[in-house]
Design a protein around this motif. Sequence first.
Motif, PDB file in Angstrom:
ATOM      1  N   PRO A  17      33.767  79.734 -13.785  1.00  0.00           N
ATOM      2  CA  PRO A  17      34.191  80.809 -13.126  1.00  0.00           C
ATOM      3  C   PRO A  17      34.342  82.603 -13.770  1.00  0.00           C
ATOM      4  O   PRO A  17      34.667  83.403 -13.682  1.00  0.00           O
ATOM      5  N   PHE A  18      35.288  82.635 -14.905  1.00  0.00           N
ATOM      6  CA  PHE A  18      35.737  83.160 -15.523  1.00  0.00           C
ATOM      7  C   PHE A  18      34.399  84.309 -16.162  1.00  0.00           C
ATOM      8  O   PHE A  18      34.949  84.986 -16.363  1.00  0.00           O
ATOM      9  N   VAL A  19      33.634  83.598 -16.510  1.00  0.00           N
ATOM     10  CA  VAL A  19      32.414  84.084 -17.719  1.00  0.00           C
ATOM     11  C   VAL A  19      31.625  84.822 -16.269  1.00  0.00           C
ATOM     12  O   VAL A  19      31.520  85.669 -16.140  1.00  0.00           O
ATOM     13  N   GLN A  20      31.534  84.299 -14.925  1.00  0.00           N
ATOM     14  CA  GLN A  20      31.138  84.851 -13.533  1.00  0.00           C
ATOM     15  C   GLN A  20      31.606  85.616 -13.153  1.00  0.00           C
ATOM     16  O   GLN A  20      31.325  86.869 -12.691  1.00  0.00           O
ATOM     17  N   ASN A  25      31.719  91.873 -12.152  1.00  0.00           N
ATOM     18  CA  ASN A  25      32.448  93.037 -13.104  1.00  0.00           C
ATOM     19  C   ASN A  25      31.283  94.057 -14.236  1.00  0.00           C
ATOM     20  O   ASN A  25      31.430  94.948 -13.968  1.00  0.00           O
ATOM     21  N   LYS A  26      30.946  93.845 -14.946  1.00  0.00           N
ATOM     22  CA  LYS A  26      30.083  93.828 -16.319  1.00  0.00           C
ATOM     23  C   LYS A  26      28.636  94.236 -15.126  1.00  0.00           C
ATOM     24  O   LYS A  26      27.968  95.546 -15.745  1.00  0.00           O
ATOM     25  N   MET A 123      22.394  88.299 -19.828  1.00  0.00           N
ATOM     26  CA  MET A 123      21.772  89.397 -18.450  1.00  0.00           C
ATOM     27  C   MET A 123      19.900  89.641 -18.989  1.00  0.00           C
ATOM     28  O   MET A 123      20.247  90.187 -21.127  1.00  0.00           O
ATOM     29  N   GLY A 124      19.260  89.149 -18.793  1.00  0.00           N
ATOM     30  CA  GLY A 124      17.984  88.875 -18.994  1.00  0.00           C
ATOM     31  C   GLY A 124      16.907  89.290 -17.592  1.00  0.00           C
ATOM     32  O   GLY A 124      16.987  89.222 -16.502  1.00  0.00           O
TER      33      GLY A 124
END
Length: 411
Positions: A17-20, A25-26, A123-124
């Motif tokens: 959840p924290f990573v998501q 946000n990013k 991300m990719g």
Amino acid sequence: MQQFNELYYQRLQTLKPFVQHHAQNKWGHQGRKQPIQLTPKVLNVEGPEPTYIIGSVFIDSPAKPSTLEQVEKTHWISEPEAPGKYRVDGEAVYLEDESGRIRLVGKAIDDATLASGVVAAMMGSETADGSFEVVDMCFAGMPAQPARAFDDSQDKFVALVSGLGATAEQPVTLEMQLLAEFLAGSVGDQRRGAQIVQTVVLGSTMRLTAPPLGHTEDARANDRAPAQQLVRAVDAYLADIAATMPLTLLPGSGDPADVSLPQQPLPPSLFAQCHAFSGFRTRTNPAYFEIDGTLVLGTSGQNVDDLWHYARRGETPCQLAAQTLQWRHVAPTAPDTLWCYPFTEHDPFVVRTAPHVYAVGNQRAFDVGAAEGTDGQLTRLIMVPAFAQTQSIVLLNLRSLECSLVRIDAL
């Protein structure tokens, strides 16, 4: 080693959840016409459309030992051998979740500070051969940090010590005697010595040899008397310090404790003289403890030492320690290349609160730094040198969190 699967599962479920949140946000709010979306399972990635996935990093390298196999072979008795770098040509980096694993490729992966067990968002997009080409990544980030309540009217110091390395042949060295006298204010700068309010020993207080494995006809190999005498001598030595100020003791490599993390507090029966003083405390490794309103996370250094094997860009131990806070995990390489217990209901190495001070013991050299979070968190990082090799300790100012190195052999 199926018993460790649950530990990885608990880690992923806790940190995902924290990573998501950071990933959204990013990559999801950058003024894009079409924000990048999460693909819920790594095996559901399809086609060249940019997306991001979340899972646990696993690095398969020909240079990496299998700690789990060593556990089976040695029955948890001695520590695994420490080879060189794990990230070498021929490695394969994967991202895993409940659905399976996908191989990660690209310059971003080649250049990143990564280790097995880190929970991350990548991300990719998918490549023609079914791999995932990474262009960016993010992690859980530092957790919330409590306000620090401290006395700003005067300077108070904590003495950070590690790696005394007492041996059966020489339980108390001359430098150790000078250290005890310095902490008592008998030698050196007596004014500063009077300001030391607590001593923290970050492991490797002793250098016990590994017990023999199996039967041996040499009775000397099974003689416990030298080890018992060493423990008694160290108990008497630490008791002299505990008589003058509170003393916190963590186990570490070479101490009479199980090598698997988290190492449990050293047994009270080994420190009968020390326990006569109310300020003497034995802690786990790693451990959180509070000193005059300052929250300290202390380790004996095995977690950062193991991460060094994954470093590809000359990262310092201080930089690697900072990275563990950004990963929100103090020992991500456990159990892959760092021994730990097979926890099933939680992962005790998840950093749930950002400390004010993160002290790592048994390092080759003194270093300080800082880790900063996105919400104003600020943690002082301190690499505490091994005393037996450097004859040095670190003094931490509880008011300013500034640090200074003290060479005992130069007093």
